[in-house]
Design an enzyme around this catalytic site. Sequence first.
Site, short mmCIF file in Angstrom:
data_model
loop_
_atom_site.label_atom_id
_atom_site.label_comp_id
_atom_site.label_asym_id
_atom_site.label_seq_id
_atom_site.Cartn_x
_atom_site.Cartn_y
_atom_site.Cartn_z
N GLY A 12 67.09 -33.45 54.65
CA GLY A 12 66.66 -34.19 53.31
C GLY A 12 65.26 -34.77 53.08
O GLY A 12 64.90 -35.72 52.50
N TYR A 169 81.82 -40.76 47.98
CA TYR A 169 80.58 -40.84 48.78
C TYR A 169 80.73 -42.00 49.89
O TYR A 169 80.27 -41.86 50.82
CB TYR A 169 79.46 -41.70 47.69
CG TYR A 169 78.01 -42.02 48.24
CD1 TYR A 169 77.10 -41.10 48.44
CD2 TYR A 169 77.88 -43.33 48.54
CE1 TYR A 169 75.92 -41.40 49.34
CE2 TYR A 169 76.55 -44.06 49.12
CZ TYR A 169 75.74 -42.59 49.59
OH TYR A 169 74.52 -43.09 50.11
#
Length: 291
Positions: A12, A169
């Site tokens: 990322g 999440y």
Amino acid sequence: MQLQGKTALVTGANSGLGKALATALAARGARVLMLCRSAERGAAARQDIVAATGNDRVELLVCNLGRQADVRATAAALNSRGEPLHGLVNNAGTAFAEHGYTADGVERTLAVNLLGPFLLTNLLLDRLRAGAAAGDGARIVNVGTKIDTAMDFSDLSWERRKYRMMGAYGESKLGLIHFTRELARRLDGSGVTVNCAFPGVFMSNLGGTDGAQNWALKLFGKAFGWALPKPEQAAERVLYLLESDDVAGVSGAYFGNRKPIAAPAQADDPAANAELWRHAAELSGLDAAGG
């Protein structure tokens, strides 16, 4: 660990915390492998990092962590080089407003935030062991979050429960702590350490272009973003675990700002850590016993 001349991979790495980490590593003289889903955004970020640091030893690896075939192909390419890896930062994370599945049949949040890092790390362990054997040890840092929750191992893909974006999440990020602790146990004595970092609350683009922040998070970011730390500040917590002599040999810990912090209670249970590993191995097609 002295990062000059070492090789570190950051997932990322094209924006936010990941880009800040890649930039800091390049500034320290490391060879940086940027793992990004988008070739276009990754290339732009790489150009920014090289320009900012003067270090052109920055390489873009295009890989979608939510696609296990991508992860396997990327790991195979790196393994074929036979080069040591000294640092691995599993930073990439996302959240989805709607329930959905990947091509592998896994809930998307779980796939990107947990199974991708789990699979990538396991497939690169020989490269990390080679890095450790070179002298200074090798370090894995998983980027977590601070949400007091527990994983429902019977419903990891949210098929039985009503889907909640932040619930999914939080559970996926708790899974990273379970993974960290079980991996630390398995790597004991190898010279490779693994810890989990909570980088604090900072300005981020959680969800990116494919995920979706809920309206409350977006509104908060617009109204109070000026008061939040920048990704560069959050990156210091992760860099501490990568380079500080204070944590040489420390493994399986959950860190906040340069000190251990309490994890959700479930992560303190070795049986739960082992159970998470078994589920993750099954869902990613790895041998649970051997890793």
